[in-house]
Design an enzyme around this catalytic site. Structure first.
Site, short mmCIF file in Angstrom:
data_model
loop_
_atom_site.label_atom_id
_atom_site.label_comp_id
_atom_site.label_asym_id
_atom_site.label_seq_id
_atom_site.Cartn_x
_atom_site.Cartn_y
_atom_site.Cartn_z
N ASP A 199 7.02 -4.88 -3.67
CA ASP A 199 6.08 -5.93 -3.28
C ASP A 199 5.20 -6.31 -4.47
O ASP A 199 4.20 -6.99 -4.33
CB ASP A 199 5.24 -5.50 -2.07
CG ASP A 199 4.48 -4.19 -2.29
OD1 ASP A 199 4.45 -3.67 -3.42
OD2 ASP A 199 3.91 -3.69 -1.30
N LEU A 203 5.78 0.02 -3.88
CA LEU A 203 5.13 -0.46 -2.66
C LEU A 203 3.64 -0.17 -2.74
O LEU A 203 3.26 0.98 -2.89
CB LEU A 203 5.74 0.33 -1.49
CG LEU A 203 5.48 -0.10 -0.07
CD1 LEU A 203 6.26 -1.37 0.26
CD2 LEU A 203 5.89 1.01 0.90
N HIS A 204 2.82 -1.20 -2.69
CA HIS A 204 1.38 -0.91 -2.67
C HIS A 204 0.53 -1.97 -1.99
O HIS A 204 -0.66 -1.77 -1.78
CB HIS A 204 0.85 -0.70 -4.10
CG HIS A 204 0.74 -1.97 -4.89
ND1 HIS A 204 1.82 -2.58 -5.47
CD2 HIS A 204 -0.33 -2.75 -5.17
CE1 HIS A 204 1.42 -3.68 -6.09
NE2 HIS A 204 0.13 -3.81 -5.92
N ARG A 205 1.11 -3.12 -1.62
CA ARG A 205 0.27 -4.20 -1.08
C ARG A 205 -0.29 -3.82 0.28
O ARG A 205 0.41 -3.22 1.11
CB ARG A 205 1.10 -5.48 -0.91
CG ARG A 205 1.61 -5.98 -2.18
CD ARG A 205 1.23 -7.43 -2.45
NE ARG A 205 1.56 -7.68 -3.83
CZ ARG A 205 0.68 -7.82 -4.80
NH1 ARG A 205 -0.60 -7.83 -4.54
NH2 ARG A 205 1.07 -7.99 -6.03
#
Ligand code: UD1
Length: 383
Positions: free
Chosen positions: A289, A212-214
């Site tokens: 993501d 998860l990083h967006r």
């Protein structure tokens, strides 16, 4: 009188990398270029990603030769990072002008270097051209549109990319397949041997993997909080391994969520490429993501809950193993349950994601350099 044969021309390609996924894409191309006597290359690292775990380890594991130039730009706002890359890359290509600049994917480094090259009249090849989420709130979508607009050789990974480029009236399009999958196939045997899940005391197919990083998921506190609660709840049913991107760790700390862990939600540093593929291959399912992981899970046949409202990689949904669940905790829970119940769809093989994209990229580049721009520009209808 002896007649000397004219020396065949040599070309120099500047290969631009900046962020983690670029490294996975450049590795197979470098391997292929090493067999090409007349195509020399320089590897330019912008330094967008600089942590050892985000960059150096990928060089080592993917056997990428050290970069010839590191622009050392680091992190900043989008405008500052882009501007810094442009200034430093311009100096770099002015001091030694390449025959062509090759850019990858959709990160800030991709767009910044394409802009510099276009203004200096240096031809550009874009690997992974044409992908569109049609969501301009994503910084990557802006990077994709600008880069494709400026590129001379547009190397698409899936048919939707070709269609988008044609709709935009572009020339020089080639459907070459997915170069990330070249790296995947090459490194799969080593990944299978790693057994990385044992570091967390887990067994194959008895855990889920999360990345998860967006900005859309981690920059809005309410969204990140609600996702976090959902992952914690889910980890009571199936343990979760979560190699966390630095930007996500920063956001989780700001919200004090890292002090609020459950024993089966394993938060770790980013893992190297081989560990990452091992963890994907043996996961019961993946939640992500990341664009690249949507593609890799499709090839590995592992269910993927894509934590996005849209995707620029539609083939991973239509033919692959991905389902768009957005940040909806209800959809995440429901889809995870269907996998646990053994009711999830199976993917199919995807054309040209065959581990042989790099030779097709090299052929397209050679054709452009040897035959000239007019040939590529005039073959608009050839696809
Ligand atoms: C970038 C790409 C994204 C890609 C991702 C892969 C853009 C616009 N985004 O996002 O498309 O999916 O890389 O990882 O180019 N940071 C570190 N160490 C690092 C790198 C970043 O701590 O080595 C932290 C910094 O706090 C920085 C933040 O991450 O502010 C964002 O880094 P940046 O390179 O701007 O974008 P990513 O979120 O990594």
């Amino acid at each position: 009188m002896s007649i000397t044969k004219p020396k065949s021309q040599e070309y120099v390609l500047d290969l631009v990398v900046g962020a983690r996924p670029n490294l996975v894409k450049v590795a197979p191309l470098i391997r292929e270029l090493q067999h090409e006597a007349r195509l020399k290359f320089r590897l330019i690292h912008t330094g967008q990603h600089y942590d050892t775990r985000m960059s150096q380890e990928f060089f080592d594991v993917l056997e990428i030769p050290y970069e010839h130039v590191n622009l050392g730009v680091g992190s900043s706002s989008h405008a500052k990072q882009t501007a810094r890359i442009m200034e430093r890359f311009e100096d770099c290509v002015l001091s030694k002008r390449p025959s062509m600049v090759v850019v990858f994917g959709d990160v800030n480094s991709t767009m910044a270097c394409a802009l510099v090259s276009a203004k200096l009249g240096i031809p550009i090849a874009h690997v992974e051209a044409g992908l569109r989420s049609f969501d301009r709130t994503m910084p990557e979508e802006i990077n994709r549109m600008v880069t494709d607009c400026l590129s001379d050789v547009l190397l698409a990974s899936e048919p939707a990319g070709v269609m988008n480029l044609k709709d935009e009236g572009r020339a020089g399009i080639r459907l070459v397949g997915n170069i990330m999958i070249d790296s995947l196939f090459r490194n799969l045997p080593a990944s299978l041997e790693r057994k990385t899940y044992t570091h967390y005391g887990l067994m194959p197919h008895k855990y889920a993997l999360l990345t998860l990083h967006r900005p859309s998921n981690v920059d809005v506190p309410e969204i990140l909080r609600s996702l976090w609660t959902c992952f914690k709840d889910l980890s009571r049913t199936i343990p979760i391994i979560f190699p966390a991107h630095p930007r996500t760790v920063q956001k989780l700390k700001e919200l004090d969520l890292l002090s609020d862990l459950t024993p089966h939600l394993h938060v770790t540093d980013p893992v190297d490429y081989i560990d990452g593929i091992c963890l994907q291959k043996h996961a019961l399912f993946v939640m992500t993501d990341s664009g690249g992981i949507q593609e890799e899970t499709s090839v590995l046949g592992v269910p993927c809950l894509t934590l996005r409202e849209n995707t620029e990689r539609p083939i991973t949904v239509s033919q692959g193993t991905s389902t768009l669940v957005g940040a909806s905790t209800e959809l995440i829970t429901k889809t995870a349950q269907s996998i646990l119940d053994g009711k999830y769809k199976k993917g199919q093989p995807i054309g040209l994601w065959d581990g042989k994209t790099a030779p097709r990229v090299v052929s397209a580049i050679k054709e452009y350099l040897e035959l000239g721009a007019h040939v590529v520009r005039n073959e608009k209808e050839s696809i």
